[in-house]
Structures are given as structure tokens and as C-alpha cells.
Scaffold this motif. Structure first.
Motif, short mmCIF file in Angstrom:
data_model
loop_
_atom_site.label_atom_id
_atom_site.label_comp_id
_atom_site.label_asym_id
_atom_site.label_seq_id
_atom_site.Cartn_x
_atom_site.Cartn_y
_atom_site.Cartn_z
N LYS A 20 -30.78 1.78 -12.64
CA LYS A 20 -29.36 2.07 -12.40
C LYS A 20 -29.22 3.32 -11.54
CE LYS A 20 -27.77 -1.23 -15.05
NZ LYS A 20 -26.93 -2.33 -14.54
N ASN A 21 -28.17 3.37 -10.73
CA ASN A 21 -27.88 4.57 -9.95
C ASN A 21 -26.73 5.31 -10.62
OD1 ASN A 21 -27.28 6.57 -8.08
ND2 ASN A 21 -27.50 5.22 -6.31
N TYR A 22 -27.07 6.20 -11.53
CA TYR A 22 -26.04 6.93 -12.27
C TYR A 22 -25.33 7.98 -11.43
CZ TYR A 22 -28.34 4.74 -16.26
OH TYR A 22 -28.88 3.82 -17.13
N ILE A 23 -25.92 8.34 -10.29
CA ILE A 23 -25.24 9.28 -9.40
C ILE A 23 -23.97 8.63 -8.83
CG2 ILE A 23 -25.46 10.45 -7.17
CD1 ILE A 23 -28.28 11.17 -7.86
N SER A 24 -24.01 7.31 -8.69
CA SER A 24 -22.83 6.58 -8.22
C SER A 24 -21.94 6.12 -9.38
CB SER A 24 -23.27 5.36 -7.39
OG SER A 24 -23.95 5.76 -6.23
N ASN A 25 -22.56 5.71 -10.49
CA ASN A 25 -21.80 5.21 -11.63
C ASN A 25 -22.51 5.59 -12.93
OD1 ASN A 25 -20.04 3.78 -13.29
ND2 ASN A 25 -21.01 1.80 -12.91
N PRO A 26 -21.94 6.48 -13.71
CA PRO A 26 -20.54 6.94 -13.73
C PRO A 26 -20.19 8.01 -12.71
CG PRO A 26 -21.78 8.01 -15.49
CD PRO A 26 -22.71 7.01 -14.86
N GLY A 27 -21.18 8.52 -11.97
CA GLY A 27 -20.89 9.50 -10.94
C GLY A 27 -21.54 10.83 -11.22
N LEU A 28 -22.06 11.48 -10.17
CA LEU A 28 -22.70 12.78 -10.33
C LEU A 28 -21.72 13.82 -10.87
CD1 LEU A 28 -25.20 14.55 -9.94
CD2 LEU A 28 -24.49 14.90 -7.55
N HIS A 29 -20.45 13.70 -10.50
CA HIS A 29 -19.47 14.68 -10.99
C HIS A 29 -19.32 14.60 -12.51
CE1 HIS A 29 -17.22 10.95 -10.49
NE2 HIS A 29 -16.29 11.43 -11.30
N ARG A 30 -19.43 13.41 -13.07
CA ARG A 30 -19.32 13.26 -14.52
C ARG A 30 -20.57 13.79 -15.24
NH1 ARG A 30 -15.60 10.38 -17.18
NH2 ARG A 30 -13.95 9.35 -16.00
N THR A 31 -21.75 13.49 -14.69
CA THR A 31 -22.97 13.97 -15.35
C THR A 31 -23.07 15.49 -15.27
OG1 THR A 31 -24.32 13.66 -13.35
CG2 THR A 31 -24.15 11.79 -14.88
N LEU A 32 -22.69 16.08 -14.14
CA LEU A 32 -22.69 17.53 -14.01
C LEU A 32 -21.68 18.16 -14.97
CD1 LEU A 32 -23.02 18.25 -10.19
CD2 LEU A 32 -24.52 19.11 -11.98
N LEU A 33 -20.52 17.55 -15.07
CA LEU A 33 -19.50 18.05 -15.98
C LEU A 33 -20.00 18.02 -17.42
CD1 LEU A 33 -16.56 19.01 -16.42
CD2 LEU A 33 -15.91 16.60 -16.65
N GLY A 34 -20.63 16.92 -17.80
CA GLY A 34 -21.15 16.81 -19.16
C GLY A 34 -22.23 17.84 -19.44
N ASP A 35 -23.13 18.04 -18.49
CA ASP A 35 -24.20 19.02 -18.65
C ASP A 35 -23.63 20.44 -18.72
OD1 ASP A 35 -26.66 20.25 -18.76
OD2 ASP A 35 -27.51 19.11 -17.10
N GLY A 36 -22.67 20.74 -17.84
CA GLY A 36 -22.08 22.07 -17.80
C GLY A 36 -21.29 22.41 -19.05
N LEU A 37 -20.47 21.48 -19.51
CA LEU A 37 -19.67 21.75 -20.70
C LEU A 37 -20.55 21.81 -21.96
CD1 LEU A 37 -16.42 19.66 -20.11
CD2 LEU A 37 -16.79 22.12 -19.83
N ALA A 38 -21.65 21.04 -21.97
CA ALA A 38 -22.58 21.13 -23.10
C ALA A 38 -23.23 22.51 -23.14
CB ALA A 38 -23.65 20.04 -22.97
N THR A 39 -23.53 23.06 -21.96
CA THR A 39 -24.09 24.41 -21.88
C THR A 39 -23.07 25.45 -22.32
OG1 THR A 39 -25.72 23.90 -20.16
CG2 THR A 39 -24.92 26.17 -20.25
N CYS A 40 -21.82 25.27 -21.91
CA CYS A 40 -20.76 26.19 -22.33
C CYS A 40 -20.57 26.16 -23.84
CB CYS A 40 -19.44 25.83 -21.64
SG CYS A 40 -19.39 26.20 -19.87
#
Length: 437
Positions: A257-277
Motif C-alpha cells: 500500500k502507498n500510505y503516503i497517498s492514502n490516508p496521506g502523509l499529512h495524516r501520518t505526520l499529524l498522528g506522529d506529531g500529536l502522539a509526541t506532544c
């Protein structure tokens, strides 16, 4: 497993195996992440129980924000060890409890960088934003992280070299000659073997373990903010975002699967960033997607994200058992040194592989200059204690790593010949598999 036993999007439906087997699969993922995840609080002085709790909660938050599509586990990030060492260095193995909350505040700010980057990628597309973070910048930064940490590993090893070598050799043997799960978890096996050896050598004191409760709440600590700590730690996010891209792409290559396209890199980065916060806000380390769990995916061929969420629940459960945390905290410094000796070296080696596999052309003067500036600034200024200056009455200290990141990004932006292209197309996953720290 038949075609009927797969989900609509092609990922294996682990629930068709039954709940008992799903629980075992989830426990396997917990076991895979456990060694590396608990090593970060051991090296930094953070609370092990809080770390496990935040790894579990962070993973569940990540899955929620990525529409439950990506089978990723979020554990402790090693990339921030240099930041913790600069802001809250341990003294003779004792946690710097006074400065750790400020280090957590710096990590929280790094998580905000993820959120900002996610917003930029959503607005402008991944290709435009990632042009400012090519491998010629992130590779030398990753190399510098390992080299800066190397003296700490040697210092810990010197407390008991035989014990450190037992840990080191165990990890190498399991990693090179191990089979199946043994090959995936060499760090935790190395720690277990050297810990047992330490008990026989009289290096472990478990006399007070009976005083610990079987069940108890993690010792949450509220973060604090300091400008110097923020500026020191926040730039590390520039390298860990590339780590994130590598892991998401590796998971995509494993599952098809290409997760960078779906659900999208913006979503995975957001999830990683907020988990760190979330983690840093209550005294936990930065979180990051774990390559160890990607290895489990490849081994089992079970790609259902629900299995990973079961692993997250196991991590949360373990965080409420203080006896386990006490036993982990009793690990001798020499064992940590032996583990760190190879771990820190591998961080630098991965930075080198990052540069090589992305075919960075060092016959070009611009690339050589950028890499040279980053390495010299990181190591040189780190040895000199960084740079300190005062703004509005506040003393700000830039670590060598922070200076190197800033210099590298600016140099890459102003020097002509930046031909790096970030691709979101299918089939590009393998290119980014080598950023894991």
C-alpha cells in the motif's frame, strides 16, 4: 489464508483467526517494540511506566488520525537522545529530575513542528515541502546524532567492560544468526542475557522490589518550557520527519500500500506529531513509528491494523505494573553501555546508508559543502558546548546538533543545484526505507 479472509482493502483479516490468536499476534508486536521502547527512558532517566503508557496511547491516537488504515506502532524515538543529553544529562546514571520537564517541553515543541509540516503538506503537497529536506541534509544530521552520543556509550561500558561485551556480543549474534522472532528482537534478548549475567556478578540490587506495588499508576510529570531547551531539541524534528517518511514507506512496501497517498502523509505526520506532544506533555519521550514492528508484519503476513492496536493495549496494561518498571530501572550502566555501543553506531551507519541508497552525488561541490558544514558544526560545536546568547533577558543555548540542522537547511536552500525530487507515486516506497533511527 484464503482471499475471503482478507479485508476489502487487501489487508489480512486477522480476526478470522479468532481472538486468542489475535491476542498472541498483538503480544508479539508488543514484544518486538518493548526492548527499544524501554531503552530510551533508561538512557534518559524518564519513567518507564509513563513511556509504555504513552507508547500505547500514542499508537491508538495515530490510528485514529490515520483512519485506522496504517498498521504502525509508535514507540520511543532514539533520535532525541542527543537533545535529552544536552538539556537534562544524567549524572552517574541518576536522572536529572530538575531538567527533564524542560527537555520534555522541547520535545513537545518538536511535535508541533510535525503538526505545522502536516498542515503545509496538506496545503501545498508533499513534493514541494520535502524539497527543503533532501537526504544530503538529513543523512549527515543522522550521522552526527550517533557520533555525538558515542562517548556516553563508552563511559557506561567502562563501569564493567565484561558485562558490556556480553550485551554487545549477544545482540550481534542474535541479529546476524538469529531466526524468526529472535532476529527481530536482538536488543531485548541482549539485555535479558546480560542482565542475568549481572545478577550472577552481583551487579544488580533487587532487594527493594518487594516494596513496589503489583498494580500502580504511572508517575506522570507535567512538562515545562524553556527557550534554550526548545531551540536545542526542536530542530531534531527535521531529521525525525524523514525517519517517519522512511517508516511509512517501509510499511507500505511490506503491505503493498502507498500510505503516503492514502490516508496521506499529512495524516501520518499529524498522528506522529500529536502522539509526541501527548507523550512529552506528561513526562514521556518522543514517539516514532517503529521498524521493529514492520519486521513483524513481514514475518507474519498479518497486516491488519487491529493487531497493532491490541499491542498498544498491552503496552498500556504493562505501564500499570510497577514491579516491571523497578526491575527495568535496576539494569546496570554497563549493560546500557553495551547496548548503546552498537545502537549509537548503527544510528550513524543508517545515516550513511541513507545517503548511499538515495544516491547523493558527492562529486558535486554543493553536496560536499553541505555535508561538511553539518558534520563539523554538529561535532565541533557540541564539543565546545554549543553557542549561548541572550535575547530579552533570556539565555538561549544552541546545541551542536541544532546549529548543524539550521546550517544544513539554509545551505541547501541557497546553494544552486538542488535537484532533489520527492515522489508520492506508487512503487517508490523502497527509496525511503532507510531513514529509521
Amino acid at each position: 489464508m484464503t482471499e475471503k479472509e482478507t479485508l476489502a482493502d487487501g489487508i489480512y483479516d486477522a480476526s478470522s483467526l479468532g481472538m486468542p490468536k489475535m491476542l498472541i499476534l498483538g503480544l508479539q508486536h508488543t514484544f518486538a517494540m518493548f526492548g527499544a521502547t524501554i531503552l530510551v527512558p533508561i538512557l534518559t532517566g524518564l519513567d518507564v511506566s509513563v513511556t509504555l503508557l504513552m507508547a500505547g496511547l500514542g499508537t491508538l491516537l495515530f490510528h485514529l488520525l490515520t483512519k485506522c488504515k496504517v498498521p504502525a506502532f509508535l514507540g520511543s524515538s532514539f533520535a532525541f537522545l542527543g537533545g535529552y543529553a544536552a538539556v537534562a544529562p544524567m549524572v552517574d546514571g541518576t536522572p536529572n529530575e530538575e531538567m527533564l520537564p524542560y527537555a520534555c517541553g522541547g520535545v513537545f515543541a518538536a511535535g508541533i513542528i510535525y503538526v505545522i509540516m502536516a498542515a503545509l503538506i496538506k496545503a501545498f503537497g508533499a513534493r514541494r515541502v520535502m524539497r527543503f529536506f533532501p537526504p544530503v541534509v538529513t543523512g549527515p544530521i543522522i550521522i552526527s546524532i550517533g557520533l555525538i552520543l558515542a562517548p556516553t556509550a563508552i563511559t557506561n561500558c567502562q563501569t564493567n567492560w565484561p558485562l558490556a561485551l556480553i550485551a554487545l556480543l549477544s545482540i550481534i549474534i542474535f541479529n546476524i544468526w538469529g531466526k524468526g522472532m529472535v532476529k527481530i528482537i536482538p536488543i531485548i534478548l541482549g539485555v535479558i542475557i546480560s542482565y542475568i549475567a549481572a545478577i550472577f556478578m552481583g551487579e544488580v540490587d533487587l532487594s527493594a522490589i518487594s516494596e513496589e506495588a503489583i498494580i500502580g499508576l504511572p508517575h506522570l510529570t507535567v512538562m515545562k518550557f524553556d527557550i534554550s531547551a526548545i531551540i536545542t531539541i526542536m530542530p531534531i524534528a527535521l531529521a525525525t520527519m524523514m525517519e517517519h517518511i522512511g517508516d511509512i514507506s517501509a510499511i507500505g512496501a511490506t503491505t503493498g500500500k502507498n500510505y503516503i497517498s492514502n490516508p496521506g502523509l499529512h495524516r501520518t505526520l499529524l498522528g506522529d506529531g500529536l502522539a509526541t506532544c501527548l507523550s512529552s506533555a506528561f513526562g514521556g519521550p518522543a514517539n516514532t513509528t517503529y521498524g521493529e514492528n514492520t519486521g513483524v508484519l513481514a514475518l507474519t503476513k498479518i497486516y491488519d491494523p487491529r493487531v497493532v492496536r491490541i499491542a498498544a493495549c498491552f503496552a498500556i496494561l504493562l505501564s500499570f505494573i510497577p514491579k516491571i518498571s523497578f526491575a527495568i530501572s535496576s539494569i546496570p550502566a554497563a549493560v546500557i553501555g553495551g547496548v548503546s555501543l552498537i545502537l549509537y553506531g548503527m544510528i550513524s551507519a543508517i545515516g550513511i546508508r541513507n545517503v548511499v541508497e538515495n544516491q547523493v552525488d558527492f562529486t558535486k561541490s554543493r553536496n560536499t559543502i553541505i555535508a561538511a558544514l553539518i558534520l563539523v558544526c554538529a561535532l565541533g560545536f557540541n564539543a565546545a558546548g554549543g553557542i549561548s546568547f541572550t535575547i530579552a533577558g533570556a539565555t538561549i543555548t544552541l546545541s551542536g546538533l541544532a546549529i548543524a540542522a539550521i546550517v544544513g537547511i539554509v545551505a541547501n536552500a541557497i546553494l544552486p543545484g538542488n535537484d532533489y525530487e520527492f515522489s508520492e507515486e506508487e512503487g517508490t516506497e523502497e527509496k525511503f526505507q532507510t531513514f529509521k533511527l
